[in-house]
Design a protein around this motif. Structure first.
Motif, PDB file in Angstrom:
ATOM      1  N   THR A  54      -9.812  -8.837   9.887  1.00  0.00           N
ATOM      2  CA  THR A  54      -8.874  -9.582   9.052  1.00  0.00           C
ATOM      3  C   THR A  54      -9.059  -9.225   7.581  1.00  0.00           C
ATOM      4  O   THR A  54      -8.081  -9.046   6.839  1.00  0.00           O
ATOM      5  N   ILE A  55     -10.328  -9.106   7.179  1.00  0.00           N
ATOM      6  CA  ILE A  55     -10.627  -8.742   5.795  1.00  0.00           C
ATOM      7  C   ILE A  55     -10.107  -7.344   5.480  1.00  0.00           C
ATOM      8  O   ILE A  55      -9.503  -7.104   4.420  1.00  0.00           O
ATOM      9  N   LEU A  56     -10.325  -6.413   6.404  1.00  0.00           N
ATOM     10  CA  LEU A  56      -9.877  -5.029   6.192  1.00  0.00           C
ATOM     11  C   LEU A  56      -8.355  -4.953   6.160  1.00  0.00           C
ATOM     12  O   LEU A  56      -7.774  -4.204   5.357  1.00  0.00           O
ATOM     13  N   GLN A  57      -7.682  -5.721   7.019  1.00  0.00           N
ATOM     14  CA  GLN A  57      -6.219  -5.760   7.004  1.00  0.00           C
ATOM     15  C   GLN A  57      -5.699  -6.275   5.676  1.00  0.00           C
ATOM     16  O   GLN A  57      -4.698  -5.770   5.148  1.00  0.00           O
ATOM     17  N   GLN A  58      -6.370  -7.290   5.133  1.00  0.00           N
ATOM     18  CA  GLN A  58      -5.971  -7.818   3.827  1.00  0.00           C
ATOM     19  C   GLN A  58      -6.184  -6.775   2.736  1.00  0.00           C
ATOM     20  O   GLN A  58      -5.365  -6.649   1.807  1.00  0.00           O
ATOM     21  N   GLN A  59      -7.285  -6.003   2.825  1.00  0.00           N
ATOM     22  CA  GLN A  59      -7.527  -4.945   1.858  1.00  0.00           C
ATOM     23  C   GLN A  59      -6.446  -3.878   1.929  1.00  0.00           C
ATOM     24  O   GLN A  59      -6.016  -3.340   0.891  1.00  0.00           O
ATOM     25  N   ILE A  60      -5.981  -3.578   3.138  1.00  0.00           N
ATOM     26  CA  ILE A  60      -4.902  -2.610   3.320  1.00  0.00           C
ATOM     27  C   ILE A  60      -3.620  -3.121   2.660  1.00  0.00           C
ATOM     28  O   ILE A  60      -2.900  -2.370   1.982  1.00  0.00           O
ATOM     29  N   VAL A  61      -3.334  -4.402   2.842  1.00  0.00           N
ATOM     30  CA  VAL A  61      -2.151  -5.010   2.228  1.00  0.00           C
ATOM     31  C   VAL A  61      -2.252  -4.956   0.705  1.00  0.00           C
ATOM     32  O   VAL A  61      -1.285  -4.603   0.007  1.00  0.00           O
ATOM     33  N   ASP A  62      -3.437  -5.285   0.184  1.00  0.00           N
ATOM     34  CA  ASP A  62      -3.646  -5.270  -1.269  1.00  0.00           C
ATOM     35  C   ASP A  62      -3.484  -3.857  -1.834  1.00  0.00           C
ATOM     36  O   ASP A  62      -2.867  -3.670  -2.896  1.00  0.00           O
ATOM     37  N   THR A  63      -4.040  -2.876  -1.134  1.00  0.00           N
ATOM     38  CA  THR A  63      -3.933  -1.487  -1.588  1.00  0.00           C
ATOM     39  C   THR A  63      -2.482  -1.022  -1.560  1.00  0.00           C
ATOM     40  O   THR A  63      -2.017  -0.337  -2.480  1.00  0.00           O
ATOM     41  N   THR A  64      -1.757  -1.391  -0.513  1.00  0.00           N
ATOM     42  CA  THR A  64      -0.334  -1.034  -0.404  1.00  0.00           C
ATOM     43  C   THR A  64       0.473  -1.642  -1.545  1.00  0.00           C
ATOM     44  O   THR A  64       1.354  -0.981  -2.122  1.00  0.00           O
ATOM     45  N   ASN A  65       0.180  -2.883  -1.878  1.00  0.00           N
ATOM     46  CA  ASN A  65       0.883  -3.546  -2.988  1.00  0.00           C
ATOM     47  C   ASN A  65       0.595  -2.869  -4.318  1.00  0.00           C
ATOM     48  O   ASN A  65       1.491  -2.743  -5.174  1.00  0.00           O
ATOM     49  N   ARG A  66      -0.634  -2.440  -4.498  1.00  0.00           N
ATOM     50  CA  ARG A  66      -0.995  -1.760  -5.743  1.00  0.00           C
ATOM     51  C   ARG A  66      -0.299  -0.412  -5.844  1.00  0.00           C
ATOM     52  O   ARG A  66       0.076   0.024  -6.931  1.00  0.00           O
ATOM     53  N   LEU A  67      -0.113   0.259  -4.710  1.00  0.00           N
ATOM     54  CA  LEU A  67       0.574   1.551  -4.705  1.00  0.00           C
ATOM     55  C   LEU A  67       2.045   1.420  -5.087  1.00  0.00           C
ATOM     56  O   LEU A  67       2.649   2.369  -5.601  1.00  0.00           O
ATOM     57  N   SER A  68       2.631   0.266  -4.824  1.00  0.00           N
ATOM     58  CA  SER A  68       4.053   0.060  -5.145  1.00  0.00           C
ATOM     59  C   SER A  68       4.285  -0.178  -6.627  1.00  0.00           C
ATOM     60  O   SER A  68       5.429  -0.182  -7.093  1.00  0.00           O
ATOM     61  N   SER A  69       3.206  -0.381  -7.385  1.00  0.00           N
ATOM     62  CA  SER A  69       3.337  -0.616  -8.823  1.00  0.00           C
ATOM     63  C   SER A  69       3.667   0.683  -9.548  1.00  0.00           C
ATOM     64  O   SER A  69       3.141   1.753  -9.232  1.00  0.00           O
TER      65      SER A  69
END
Length: 326
Positions: A54-69
């Protein structure tokens, strides 16, 4: 020769610098342990679980959001894309990249200390070995002994190598012992992936291998020791060339700090890859992080550092054996 080495070790112990270094490492490890504990607790409260998936999935989501910036640079975006691919690879193969325990903390501590903290501790010892003889006025007494100059300098260099090994051992023992009180002492057999490589198209996983954490740690310790020896030898050379300990330490400190800055700024400066300070983060190759300059590999960095080591050692012996003392 062994009596010369014994004499140098006694002088080193009398200065009590190894004790000071051990105290500094211990305090820093305690701070890092507390910081990591608070980070884990914050994640647990935020996600409501301690499950690593769950933690790793959240990190993936956070990284994806940062890439969209649109505010991040192309170089940082590439780093994030590689990190995202690694996170997805760990999740797909059901391998926890941060198995809780003291061995994992020890690995993280070494990887974050390899380019600045450990070299600084080594520099404190190496920058003083020869220059202190000039400042104290004992160099003339030392050279009046019926012993060849190169043997005197070799005994000092062997003492440096022993001190470097002791510093690395202290860092490992303290990081394991202190962090284990919080995270436990298990996890030596935890699986960890290595062999990631970065290409023009992104992350290459064709040579990825699964290792036990204790094997990975042995390689990490070897790379950290090698970097410490190279930095120690360069500081040793400055101690021979510059008779002032403060000046020698200042030069090496400036080089190490500039290296930490250059690692984030030299992607387009191709010739900077030949600077020793740009090649210090050898453990990044083990993790599969993108090198500071495209085209750099573990073999290239090892060879570059080896050349710097050989030149520094040769200059040290040439100058010490031929310089007039007055």
């Amino acid at each position: 020769m062994h009596k010369l080495i014994q004499n140098e070790m006694l002088k080193l112990i009398a200065k009590k610098r190894l004790i000071v270094i051990a105290i500094i490492i211990g305090v820093l490890v305690m701070l890092f342990t507390y910081a990591q504990y608070k980070q884990i607790e914050t994640q647990r409260e935020k996600l409501g679980t301690s499950d690593w998936r769950t933690i790793l999935q959240q990190q993936i989501v956070d990284t994806t959001n940062r890439l969209s910036s649109s505010r991040i640079s192309d170089e940082w975006k590439k780093q994030l894309q590689i990190s995202l691919q690694q996170q997805q690879y760990y999740l797909e193969h059901d391998i926890n990249p941060s198995e809780p325990g003291a061995p994992t903390f020890m690995r993280i501590f070494l990887e974050n200390s390899i380019d600045l903290f450990i070299p600084l501790m080594v520099m404190v010892i190496a920058s003083d070995l020869v220059s202190s003889e000039h400042s104290l006025g004992t160099v003339k007494l030392l050279l009046t002994r019926p012993v060849k100059r190169w043997k005197i300098l070799l005994s000092k260099y062997i003492t440096l190598c022993l001190a470097v090994s002791l510093i690395i051992a202290i860092a490992g023992i303290l990081s394991y012992g202190i962090s284990g009180l919080v995270f436990g002492y298990k996890g030596w057999g935890a699986p960890i992936l290595t062999g990631f490589s970065v290409t023009e198209t992104g992350l290459n996983t064709s040579e990825v291998r699964l290792l036990s954490l204790w094997k990975f740690l042995l390689m990490d310790f070897g790379l950290v020791w090698f970097v410490a020896i190279v930095v120690g030898t360069l500081s040793f050379m400055l101690s021979v060339l510059i008779r002032s300990t403060a000046a020698g330490m200042g030069v090496m400190l400036a080089a190490l700090i500039s290296g930490a800055i250059l690692n984030n700024m030299v992607s387009s400066w191709k010739s900077a890859k030949f600077f020793f300070m740009v090649n210090l983060r050898l453990t990044d190759y083990m993790k599969g992080n993108a090198p500071p300059i495209e085209g750099m590999t573990l073999s290239f960095s090892l060879l570059t550092l080896l050349v710097w080591w050989a030149v520094a050692l040769m200059v040290s012996f040439m100058v010490f054996t031929k310089r007039d003392v007055y």
